[in-house]
Write a protein that holds these residues in place. Structure first.
Motif, PDB file in Angstrom:
ATOM      1  N   TYR A  47     -67.409   0.227 -10.495  1.00  0.00           N
ATOM      2  CA  TYR A  47     -68.801   0.684 -10.645  1.00  0.00           C
ATOM      3  C   TYR A  47     -69.715  -0.539 -10.718  1.00  0.00           C
ATOM      4  O   TYR A  47     -70.780  -0.577 -10.091  1.00  0.00           O
ATOM      5  CB  TYR A  47     -68.906   1.569 -11.886  1.00  0.00           C
ATOM      6  N   ASP A  48     -69.275  -1.556 -11.466  1.00  0.00           N
ATOM      7  CA  ASP A  48     -70.027  -2.826 -11.490  1.00  0.00           C
ATOM      8  C   ASP A  48     -70.232  -3.343 -10.059  1.00  0.00           C
ATOM      9  O   ASP A  48     -71.316  -3.792  -9.694  1.00  0.00           O
ATOM     10  CB  ASP A  48     -69.257  -3.929 -12.229  1.00  0.00           C
ATOM     11  N   ALA A  49     -69.141  -3.295  -9.281  1.00  0.00           N
ATOM     12  CA  ALA A  49     -69.181  -3.893  -7.938  1.00  0.00           C
ATOM     13  C   ALA A  49     -70.238  -3.215  -7.071  1.00  0.00           C
ATOM     14  O   ALA A  49     -70.954  -3.883  -6.317  1.00  0.00           O
ATOM     15  CB  ALA A  49     -67.800  -3.808  -7.278  1.00  0.00           C
ATOM     16  N   VAL A  50     -70.362  -1.894  -7.209  1.00  0.00           N
ATOM     17  CA  VAL A  50     -71.382  -1.186  -6.434  1.00  0.00           C
ATOM     18  C   VAL A  50     -72.778  -1.641  -6.880  1.00  0.00           C
ATOM     19  O   VAL A  50     -73.679  -1.842  -6.071  1.00  0.00           O
ATOM     20  CB  VAL A  50     -71.217   0.339  -6.594  1.00  0.00           C
ATOM     21  N   ARG A  51     -72.940  -1.824  -8.187  1.00  0.00           N
ATOM     22  CA  ARG A  51     -74.236  -2.290  -8.713  1.00  0.00           C
ATOM     23  C   ARG A  51     -74.549  -3.699  -8.181  1.00  0.00           C
ATOM     24  O   ARG A  51     -75.672  -3.987  -7.763  1.00  0.00           O
ATOM     25  CB  ARG A  51     -74.187  -2.305 -10.252  1.00  0.00           C
ATOM     26  N   ASP A  90     -73.102  11.601 -16.885  1.00  0.00           N
ATOM     27  CA  ASP A  90     -73.451  10.193 -17.137  1.00  0.00           C
ATOM     28  C   ASP A  90     -72.265   9.442 -17.717  1.00  0.00           C
ATOM     29  O   ASP A  90     -71.504  10.003 -18.501  1.00  0.00           O
ATOM     30  CB  ASP A  90     -74.588  10.119 -18.166  1.00  0.00           C
ATOM     31  N   GLY A  91     -72.164   8.183 -17.364  1.00  0.00           N
ATOM     32  CA  GLY A  91     -71.279   7.278 -18.099  1.00  0.00           C
ATOM     33  C   GLY A  91     -69.792   7.485 -17.908  1.00  0.00           C
ATOM     34  O   GLY A  91     -68.991   6.896 -18.634  1.00  0.00           O
ATOM     35  N   LEU A  92     -69.374   8.277 -16.907  1.00  0.00           N
ATOM     36  CA  LEU A  92     -67.933   8.489 -16.700  1.00  0.00           C
ATOM     37  C   LEU A  92     -67.210   7.161 -16.509  1.00  0.00           C
ATOM     38  O   LEU A  92     -66.068   7.002 -16.916  1.00  0.00           O
ATOM     39  CB  LEU A  92     -67.689   9.329 -15.437  1.00  0.00           C
ATOM     40  N   TYR A  93     -67.882   6.233 -15.834  1.00  0.00           N
ATOM     41  CA  TYR A  93     -67.254   4.951 -15.497  1.00  0.00           C
ATOM     42  C   TYR A  93     -67.977   3.770 -16.137  1.00  0.00           C
ATOM     43  O   TYR A  93     -67.939   2.662 -15.635  1.00  0.00           O
ATOM     44  CB  TYR A  93     -67.170   4.821 -13.963  1.00  0.00           C
ATOM     45  N   HIS A 138     -71.515  -2.613 -16.470  1.00  0.00           N
ATOM     46  CA  HIS A 138     -71.368  -3.950 -17.069  1.00  0.00           C
ATOM     47  C   HIS A 138     -69.975  -4.129 -17.692  1.00  0.00           C
ATOM     48  O   HIS A 138     -69.831  -4.796 -18.713  1.00  0.00           O
ATOM     49  CB  HIS A 138     -72.471  -4.184 -18.103  1.00  0.00           C
ATOM     50  N   ALA A 139     -68.980  -3.523 -17.058  1.00  0.00           N
ATOM     51  CA  ALA A 139     -67.600  -3.649 -17.555  1.00  0.00           C
ATOM     52  C   ALA A 139     -67.123  -5.102 -17.490  1.00  0.00           C
ATOM     53  O   ALA A 139     -66.447  -5.590 -18.401  1.00  0.00           O
ATOM     54  CB  ALA A 139     -66.662  -2.755 -16.739  1.00  0.00           C
ATOM     55  N   ALA A 140     -67.491  -5.795 -16.410  1.00  0.00           N
ATOM     56  CA  ALA A 140     -66.987  -7.157 -16.222  1.00  0.00           C
ATOM     57  C   ALA A 140     -67.475  -8.092 -17.331  1.00  0.00           C
ATOM     58  O   ALA A 140     -66.734  -8.975 -17.787  1.00  0.00           O
ATOM     59  CB  ALA A 140     -67.403  -7.696 -14.854  1.00  0.00           C
ATOM     60  N   GLN A 172     -62.086   7.489  -4.134  1.00  0.00           N
ATOM     61  CA  GLN A 172     -62.453   8.725  -4.845  1.00  0.00           C
ATOM     62  C   GLN A 172     -63.677   8.465  -5.730  1.00  0.00           C
ATOM     63  O   GLN A 172     -64.589   9.277  -5.817  1.00  0.00           O
ATOM     64  CB  GLN A 172     -61.296   9.218  -5.717  1.00  0.00           C
ATOM     65  N   LYS A 173     -63.672   7.310  -6.393  1.00  0.00           N
ATOM     66  CA  LYS A 173     -64.810   6.980  -7.267  1.00  0.00           C
ATOM     67  C   LYS A 173     -66.003   6.509  -6.459  1.00  0.00           C
ATOM     68  O   LYS A 173     -67.146   6.860  -6.768  1.00  0.00           O
ATOM     69  CB  LYS A 173     -64.413   5.881  -8.249  1.00  0.00           C
ATOM     70  N   GLU A 174     -65.753   5.716  -5.440  1.00  0.00           N
ATOM     71  CA  GLU A 174     -66.870   5.203  -4.645  1.00  0.00           C
ATOM     72  C   GLU A 174     -67.622   6.342  -3.957  1.00  0.00           C
ATOM     73  O   GLU A 174     -68.839   6.265  -3.760  1.00  0.00           O
ATOM     74  CB  GLU A 174     -66.365   4.168  -3.642  1.00  0.00           C
TER      75      GLU A 174
END
Ligand code: UD1
Length: 361
Positions: A174-178, A340-343, A347-349, A285-287
């Motif tokens: 999710y970070d990577a997409v951001r 919201d917030g599933l993933y 800012h996981a990294a 699946q997530k992307e």
């Protein structure tokens, strides 16, 4: 503090890219990348390093393809040598590939603490090599970075909690997409005709369980062919799948545009335009969800159960009728609400980087 990050396959380049950027900003931290060489074609490796601005690996073992034992053994030999020479304070592994397994095993044998990004996922299907890899990596790691609450729950059932290193940080993909999703999005030239026709579906298939079983592979292809009678299907084909189709004497159905493997940015660009995603990949699946496209998963189970619960993903397996039915259902209804917030919050990294240097994520 020295951190050795072990990567080797496409999705790991994406996951490592966001963590590497965070580690680069921390004083006193030196991270070096070790690329096992599990993926080696330009389209599977070098292009990802370029697009994601990943630093050149300090080691590239060049192990290449091979049976599990051969491939993993070559990795073990090279990673052990690198750890012995450089003496990192920590090893960092991502995901669930053979490169993940080899990194965690070497670290444990050489008494270097190992951290696992994407810990706690379970398909509960031990016939998947990925399930074996992730279970072993979790057992051998003392920091377990979970992308979802479901992953935390799985680890709790195995007796692991905060005291044994479990941290819910969110999903680095999710970070990577951001981080990378806002760039100039390019559709691969080979997909331009199908994409410009209007609505299309994006399909991928590369799991050994599907490609190495002729009946399942035939089922997936027939399912894609059936969907293609409703809308064009763009199908970036993994080299494993291309070889399996030819070995099995199968063919790409009419209406399915088979294209070479897409790069990360090309994939994001295709996803942002796709009406539907059909895949056996975990990451996609997530992307699909991040891009707002419903997903049909070409497997009987998934590690990303929250998307099935939220109505964004349907498990269809490899039966063509089930694939077509699931596609019809997904396309025939308004998009479900987006929880919201599933993933995490993108800012996981940063949390992972802080925890690696002993801080509170
Ligand atoms: C691996 C991971 C899988 C992950 C996937 C991401 C394992 C057990 N599997 O699967 O979890 O989802 O990466 O893509 O680690 N090949 C090439 N060029 C390459 C790489 C592979 O032609 O650059 C071909 C070879 O024929 C090889 C086959 O693809 O035999 C499979 O490669 P392999 O590394 O065994 O696993 P993947 O199927 O890519």
């Amino acid at each position: 503090m020295r951190i050795l990050t072990v990567i080797g396959a496409r999705p790991q380049f994406v996951k490592a890219a966001v963590v590497t950027r965070e580690l680069a900003g921390l004083p006193g931290v030196e991270e070096r990348l070790l690329h096992t060489g599990q993926h080696y074609d330009d389209s599977m490796s070098a292009r990802f390093f370029e697009e994601l601005s990943l630093p050149a690996p300090a080691w590239n073992l060049g192990v290449g393809s091979g049976p599990h034992g051969v491939q993993t053994a070559r990795m073990l030999e090279g990673i052990e040598a690198a750890i012995s020479a450089w003496r990192p304070d920590r090893v960092l592994v991502h995901g669930d590939t053979n490169s993940t397994l080899a990194g965690a095993l070497c670290a444990a044998k050489l008494h270097v603490p190992c951290a696992h990004v994407e810990a706690g996922l379970r398909s509960f299907n031990r016939r998947m090599p990925e399930e074996v890899n992730r279970v072993v990596a979790d057992v051998l790691s003392d920091l377990l970075f979970c992308p979802t609450q479901a992953a935390v729950t799985n680890l709790a059932a195995e007796g692991r909690g905060h005291a044994s290193g479990v941290r819910l940080v969110g999903d680095v993909m999710y970070d990577a997409v951001r981080v990378f999703g806002g760039g100039a999005a390019r559709v691969p030239a080979s997909a331009a005709a199908a994409v410009s026709a209007g609505r299309f579906a994006l399909a991928t298939c590369h799991r050994a369980g599907n490609t190495d079983d002729r009946a399942k592979l035939a089922g997936v292809l027939a399912g894609l062919g059936a969907v293609a009678r409703r809308m064009p299907v763009v199908f970036p084909v993994h080299p494993r799948t291309l070889a399996a189709i030819s070995r099995a004497g199968l063919a790409i159905p009419d209406g399915v545009a088979a294209i070479p493997p897409a790069s990360y940015l090309e994939t994001l660009s295709l996803l942002s335009r796709a009406a539907l995603v059909l895949t056996d990949s975990g990451g996609l699946q997530k992307e699909a969800f991040f891009a707002g496209a419903p997903c049909v998963t070409l497997r009987d189970e998934t590690e990303w159960v929250e998307l099935v619960e939220a109505g964004w993903n349907r498990l269809a397996g490899t039966d063509p009728d089930a694939i077509l039915r699931a596609a019809g259902e997904a396309l025939g209804r308004a998009p479900p609400p987006r929880p919201d917030g599933l993933y995490g919050d993108g800012h996981a990294a940063a949390r992972i980087a802080r925890a690696l240097v002993g801080g509170d994520p």
